[in-house]
Design a protein around this motif. Structure first.
Motif, PDB file in Angstrom:
ATOM      1  N   TRP A 154       0.972  -1.318   0.039  1.00 44.75           N
ATOM      2  CA  TRP A 154      -0.154  -0.076   0.083  1.00 44.75           C
ATOM      3  C   TRP A 154       0.879   0.981  -0.134  1.00 44.75           C
ATOM      4  O   TRP A 154       0.461   2.218  -0.528  1.00 44.75           O
ATOM      5  CB  TRP A 154      -0.944   0.009   1.240  1.00 44.75           C
ATOM      6  CG  TRP A 154      -2.125   0.984   1.146  1.00 44.75           C
ATOM      7  CD1 TRP A 154      -2.056   2.002   1.842  1.00 44.75           C
ATOM      8  CD2 TRP A 154      -3.116   1.078   0.382  1.00 44.75           C
ATOM      9  NE1 TRP A 154      -2.954   2.817   1.619  1.00 44.75           N
ATOM     10  CE2 TRP A 154      -3.728   2.355   0.709  1.00 44.75           C
ATOM     11  CE3 TRP A 154      -3.593   0.252  -0.534  1.00 44.75           C
ATOM     12  CZ2 TRP A 154      -5.188   2.650   0.128  1.00 44.75           C
ATOM     13  CZ3 TRP A 154      -4.855   0.514  -1.308  1.00 44.75           C
ATOM     14  CH2 TRP A 154      -5.630   1.754  -0.991  1.00 44.75           C
ATOM     15  N   ILE A 155       1.836   1.266   0.625  1.00 47.62           N
ATOM     16  CA  ILE A 155       2.844   2.323   0.831  1.00 47.62           C
ATOM     17  C   ILE A 155       3.574   2.724  -0.789  1.00 47.62           C
ATOM     18  O   ILE A 155       3.573   3.651  -0.994  1.00 47.62           O
ATOM     19  CB  ILE A 155       3.996   2.210   1.765  1.00 47.62           C
ATOM     20  CG1 ILE A 155       3.252   2.109   3.403  1.00 47.62           C
ATOM     21  CG2 ILE A 155       5.006   3.221   1.667  1.00 47.62           C
ATOM     22  CD1 ILE A 155       4.109   1.958   4.547  1.00 47.62           C
ATOM     23  N   ILE A 156       3.954   1.380  -1.258  1.00 47.16           N
ATOM     24  CA  ILE A 156       4.810   1.424  -2.387  1.00 47.16           C
ATOM     25  C   ILE A 156       3.800   1.988  -3.599  1.00 47.16           C
ATOM     26  O   ILE A 156       4.252   2.937  -4.311  1.00 47.16           O
ATOM     27  CB  ILE A 156       5.256   0.299  -3.005  1.00 47.16           C
ATOM     28  CG1 ILE A 156       6.352  -0.224  -1.978  1.00 47.16           C
ATOM     29  CG2 ILE A 156       5.763   0.223  -4.280  1.00 47.16           C
ATOM     30  CD1 ILE A 156       7.090  -1.595  -2.331  1.00 47.16           C
ATOM     31  N   ILE A 157       2.669   1.605  -3.595  1.00 47.87           N
ATOM     32  CA  ILE A 157       1.643   2.055  -4.638  1.00 47.87           C
ATOM     33  C   ILE A 157       1.330   3.417  -4.643  1.00 47.87           C
ATOM     34  O   ILE A 157       1.146   4.155  -5.596  1.00 47.87           O
ATOM     35  CB  ILE A 157       0.393   1.335  -4.653  1.00 47.87           C
ATOM     36  CG1 ILE A 157       0.675  -0.301  -4.959  1.00 47.87           C
ATOM     37  CG2 ILE A 157      -0.689   1.702  -5.443  1.00 47.87           C
ATOM     38  CD1 ILE A 157       1.138  -0.452  -6.098  1.00 47.87           C
ATOM     39  N   LEU A 158       1.618   4.189  -3.386  1.00 48.17           N
ATOM     40  CA  LEU A 158       1.306   5.449  -3.207  1.00 48.17           C
ATOM     41  C   LEU A 158       2.091   6.300  -4.135  1.00 48.17           C
ATOM     42  O   LEU A 158       1.827   7.059  -4.897  1.00 48.17           O
ATOM     43  CB  LEU A 158       1.548   5.964  -1.852  1.00 48.17           C
ATOM     44  CG  LEU A 158       1.716   7.528  -1.557  1.00 48.17           C
ATOM     45  CD1 LEU A 158       0.156   8.183  -1.847  1.00 48.17           C
ATOM     46  CD2 LEU A 158       2.033   7.729  -0.221  1.00 48.17           C
ATOM     47  N   PHE A 159       3.425   6.066  -4.334  1.00 50.99           N
ATOM     48  CA  PHE A 159       4.361   6.764  -5.202  1.00 50.99           C
ATOM     49  C   PHE A 159       4.076   6.475  -6.568  1.00 50.99           C
ATOM     50  O   PHE A 159       4.347   7.410  -7.285  1.00 50.99           O
ATOM     51  CB  PHE A 159       5.746   6.441  -4.610  1.00 50.99           C
ATOM     52  CG  PHE A 159       6.260   6.865  -3.198  1.00 50.99           C
ATOM     53  CD1 PHE A 159       6.466   8.047  -2.746  1.00 50.99           C
ATOM     54  CD2 PHE A 159       6.055   6.057  -2.152  1.00 50.99           C
ATOM     55  CE1 PHE A 159       6.604   8.577  -1.507  1.00 50.99           C
ATOM     56  CE2 PHE A 159       6.142   6.284  -0.772  1.00 50.99           C
ATOM     57  CZ  PHE A 159       6.630   7.674  -0.586  1.00 50.99           C
ATOM     58  N   LEU A 160       3.960   5.088  -6.840  1.00 48.42           N
ATOM     59  CA  LEU A 160       3.715   4.711  -8.194  1.00 48.42           C
ATOM     60  C   LEU A 160       2.397   5.468  -8.816  1.00 48.42           C
ATOM     61  O   LEU A 160       2.588   5.985  -9.589  1.00 48.42           O
ATOM     62  CB  LEU A 160       3.933   3.143  -8.143  1.00 48.42           C
ATOM     63  CG  LEU A 160       5.006   2.448  -7.823  1.00 48.42           C
ATOM     64  CD1 LEU A 160       4.694   0.992  -7.844  1.00 48.42           C
ATOM     65  CD2 LEU A 160       6.222   3.087  -8.844  1.00 48.42           C
ATOM     66  N   ALA A 161       1.228   5.339  -8.145  1.00 44.69           N
ATOM     67  CA  ALA A 161       0.137   5.633  -8.526  1.00 44.69           C
ATOM     68  C   ALA A 161       0.157   7.165  -8.537  1.00 44.69           C
ATOM     69  O   ALA A 161      -0.443   7.965  -9.440  1.00 44.69           O
ATOM     70  CB  ALA A 161      -1.092   5.367  -7.532  1.00 44.69           C
ATOM     71  N   SER A 162       0.662   7.797  -7.740  1.00 51.39           N
ATOM     72  CA  SER A 162       0.848   9.217  -7.642  1.00 51.39           C
ATOM     73  C   SER A 162       1.589   9.887  -8.890  1.00 51.39           C
ATOM     74  O   SER A 162       1.084  10.856  -9.435  1.00 51.39           O
ATOM     75  CB  SER A 162       1.746   9.816  -6.497  1.00 51.39           C
ATOM     76  OG  SER A 162       0.861   9.543  -5.266  1.00 51.39           O
ATOM     77  N   SER A 163       2.795   9.129  -9.246  1.00 52.12           N
ATOM     78  CA  SER A 163       3.450   9.497 -10.499  1.00 52.12           C
ATOM     79  C   SER A 163       2.363   9.387 -11.696  1.00 52.12           C
ATOM     80  O   SER A 163       2.438  10.080 -12.616  1.00 52.12           O
ATOM     81  CB  SER A 163       4.770   8.444 -10.661  1.00 52.12           C
ATOM     82  OG  SER A 163       5.466   8.717  -9.536  1.00 52.12           O
ATOM     83  N   SER A 354      -6.760  12.679  -5.636  1.00 52.83           N
ATOM     84  CA  SER A 354      -7.489  11.694  -5.399  1.00 52.83           C
ATOM     85  C   SER A 354      -6.378  10.498  -4.733  1.00 52.83           C
ATOM     86  O   SER A 354      -6.970   9.781  -3.828  1.00 52.83           O
ATOM     87  CB  SER A 354      -8.163  10.979  -6.529  1.00 52.83           C
ATOM     88  OG  SER A 354      -7.274  10.670  -7.498  1.00 52.83           O
ATOM     89  N   VAL A 355      -5.381  10.100  -5.271  1.00 53.77           N
ATOM     90  CA  VAL A 355      -4.382   9.347  -4.658  1.00 53.77           C
ATOM     91  C   VAL A 355      -3.981   9.457  -3.163  1.00 53.77           C
ATOM     92  O   VAL A 355      -4.192   8.715  -2.421  1.00 53.77           O
ATOM     93  CB  VAL A 355      -2.972   9.351  -5.692  1.00 53.77           C
ATOM     94  CG1 VAL A 355      -1.994   8.331  -5.103  1.00 53.77           C
ATOM     95  CG2 VAL A 355      -3.543   8.650  -6.926  1.00 53.77           C
ATOM     96  N   PRO A 356      -3.400  10.718  -2.902  1.00 51.13           N
ATOM     97  CA  PRO A 356      -2.993  10.739  -1.503  1.00 51.13           C
ATOM     98  C   PRO A 356      -4.351  10.618  -0.442  1.00 51.13           C
ATOM     99  O   PRO A 356      -4.094  10.154   0.587  1.00 51.13           O
ATOM    100  CB  PRO A 356      -2.351  12.161  -1.261  1.00 51.13           C
ATOM    101  CG  PRO A 356      -2.722  13.016  -2.619  1.00 51.13           C
ATOM    102  CD  PRO A 356      -3.161  11.940  -3.457  1.00 51.13           C
ATOM    103  N   VAL A 357      -5.153  11.358  -0.952  1.00 45.89           N
ATOM    104  CA  VAL A 357      -6.529  11.237  -0.013  1.00 45.89           C
ATOM    105  C   VAL A 357      -6.995   9.754   0.215  1.00 45.89           C
ATOM    106  O   VAL A 357      -7.310   9.322   1.113  1.00 45.89           O
ATOM    107  CB  VAL A 357      -7.652  12.099  -0.619  1.00 45.89           C
ATOM    108  CG1 VAL A 357      -8.782  11.894   0.198  1.00 45.89           C
ATOM    109  CG2 VAL A 357      -7.425  13.633  -0.424  1.00 45.89           C
TER     110      VAL A 357
END
Length: 586
Positions: A154-163, A354-357
């Motif tokens: 879940w933490i890793i996907i934050l950075f990937l999806a934010s990009s 939408s991603v960080p929220v």
């Protein structure tokens, strides 16, 4: 003038156009650079020209402006004007900016702008449907190692999806239209290959919208049957029973999306509030009850069992599937660009936020699940291959407790069904508007009384009904459609991002919402690498070894869809499809 207020145009063109617009027309030299000192004047001229053409037609315009040498030049910069010449509708003043904004992009305003930044953001969160997005395919994370894959993933996907999100947001700011990625691809590509490229990406985008919507609606049907199994452990829904539940969900979504359009922003707002409250309730209930026991902090966040999947060292990446699925549809909100005020700012803001929220609230969902997770081997035997109802039932200790928590999730998923169906219908309508699918004239109609593309909504619903029939013959083939939805959406995102990066981000550098060059370039590179890996990841079976039942047929299904699109292109579209209107963007 308020949006939607109709007025009768004055008789003469010179009274229709503001004096300053006429002056700006005449200032533009015939070799004006759209991105130079005359860029703003040129865009204003093109916007007012679009409106004027729609009112009186080119003949009257040319006669009235015979002394304007730059008129033909402005016309030449407009590209494809095929949608501009209808004079059947009276002039609609849709606010000080939006009508001109859409006109510059080559389209007429047909949908009502009744959404704000917050309702757009709430719709994006409704489409992601956190408890369903993460909880529906949670069994993959169980096979993928358990707690470590769920939490760290879940933490890793934050950075990937934010990009991916910020990369799409920049382009959406430059070209805020419901057409989305295929329109962006057309504008970013060279004249030589833009038409074919936009057609390919348009069909990939359309397939992604259809199949990801299908995955939500069928996933809801599967969760309903798995919830029933909490009271009847021996119950296993027959394929035809599952199909009927699926059809009922489709009908409910269709009716609400068709006749409740004016209330949908409120529905999205309600969904956001319901989701936040539901996550809080689930957090408290699991933490307090924990009937099967609570794990230590180290076990909750770090337990890793790679013995279940058969993938060995690659097991962790299989566990990323639920989180990746949750964030896969973040770009679909771009289809609502023609229904929000000031879309050059609010659409990219909604995509980027939408991603960080979503990620923040997701922490309060995944951590209590990790802390109360039953033995992983037991979860793999969950009824209907749905882990979440089994986990809730076990953690709460009673079917009633599990049902109470599942009711919250089922309601969120129903909200998701409505929101994602709306977005998919707008995508279908926009693609039909550019004559890219069979019977485009039918699907591109907007019902004047409802303000909704009813026929496009119907098409989205019927396509899902037909695809649902596949489950009667092969559950494994049907499961592939879930993976296809993610793959197709990611490919459709990747094409415009790659084009923008290849041409040194020239277009997005002029967008109202943009990142600094170095940060934007880094985000683009990370996004493209993640998209490439994600397409491969969703092609893989969850468990090894595979047989004809557990095999992942997603790549085969995606290629089958693309083959159908290629045949249609050769038969008809290569002559009829000219691409969306060319534009310099906003």
């Amino acid at each position: 003038m308020p949006a939607g207020h109709r007025r009768t145009p004055p008789d003469t063109l010179r009274h229709r156009l503001p004096a300053y617009a006429m002056r700006e027309w005449r200032k533009i030299p015939t070799n004006a650079n759209p991105f130079g000192t005359h860029g703003q004047a040129l865009r204003l001229a093109r916007a007012s020209l679009m409106v004027t053409l729609d009112e009186i037609g080119y003949g009257a315009l040319r006669s009235d402006f015979a002394d304007c040498p730059t008129l033909d030049y402005i016309m030449a910069t407009m590209g494809n004007e095929k949608i501009m010449y209808s004079s059947k509708k009276p002039f609609v003043d849709d606010g000080p900016d939006e009508l001109g904004t859409l006109a510059v992009l080559g389209y007429k305003q047909e949908l009502k702008r009744n959404r704000s930044l917050f309702t757009l953001l709430f719709q994006s969160l409704a489409i992601a449907a956190l408890p369903f997005g993460e909880g529906g395919p949670l069994l993959s994370a169980v096979y993928g190692g358990g707690q470590l894959s769920i939490f760290v993933g879940w933490i890793i996907i934050l950075f990937l999806a934010s990009s991916v999100a910020v990369s799409l947001a920049e382009i959406a700011s430059r070209y805020p239209t419901s057409a989305g990625p295929y329109y962006w691809s057309y504008q970013l590509a060279t004249a030589r290959n833009r038409t074919v490229l936009s057609f390919i990406n348009g069909w990939v985008w359309l397939i992604g919208n259809w199949t990801i919507t299908l995955s939500v609606n069928f996933g809801l049907a599967s969760l309903i049957t798995a919830t029933a199994a909490m009271y009847h452990p021996d119950f296993a829904a027959e394929p035809w029973q599952l199909l009927l539940i699926f059809y009922a969900i489709l009908m409910v979504s269709f009716v609400i999306c068709t006749f409740g359009n004016r209330f949908l922003p409120m529905v999205d707002t309600l969904c956001a509030g319901w989701t936040a409250i539901s996550i809080f309730i689930i957090l408290i209930a699991l933490s307090v009850k924990a009937a099967a026991g609570r794990h230590s902090a180290s076990y909750t966040l770090g337990h890793y069992d790679k013995s279940l999947s058969g993938w060995g060292g690659f097991t962790f990446f299989i566990g990323l599937l639920p989180a990746a699925y949750t964030f896969s549809a973040i770009g679909m909100i771009s289809a609502m660009a023609e229904e929000v005020h000031d879309p050059t700012v609010k659409v990219p803001q909604a995509i980027a936020l939408s991603v960080p929220v979503l990620w923040f609230f997701g922490l309060f969902f995944v951590i209590p699940i990790c802390a109360t997770l039953p033995p992983l081997a037991d979860i793999t035997e969950a009824p209907g291959a749905q882990a979440l109802p089994y986990i809730f039932h076990t953690a709460m200790g009673t079917p009633g407790g599990g049902l109470g928590l599942m009711f919250l999730v089922l309601a969120i998923t129903m909200f998701c069904s409505i929101s994602i169906t709306v977005a998919a219908s707008r995508t279908t309508w926009a693609f039909a508007r550019d004559d890219a699918i069979p019977l485009s004239r039918v699907w591109s109609k907007v019902n004047p009384s409802l303000g909704v593309p009813v026929w496009a909504l119907l098409l989205v619903t019927v396509v899902q009904m037909l695809l649902g029939l596949i489950n009667l013959g092969s559950t494994s083939a049907f499961t592939a459609f879930i993976s296809v939805g993610v793959q197709a959406l990611q490919v459709s995102y990747g094409i415009p991002i790659a084009l923008s990066l290849f041409y040194r981000r020239v277009e997005v550098s002029q967008a109202r919402w943009k990142l600094p060059t170095m940060i934007g370039t880094t985000a683009n590179v990370i996004a493209l690498c993640w998209i490439a890996f994600e397409v491969v990841l969703f092609s893989m079976p969850t468990v090894l070894p595979v047989d004809k039942i557990t095999m992942n047929y997603a790549s085969v299904v995606l290629m089958g869809f693309m083959t159908i699109a290629a045949v249609w292109y050769l038969i008809y579209a290569r002559k009829a499809y000219k691409g969306p209107p060319a534009t310099d963007g906003l």
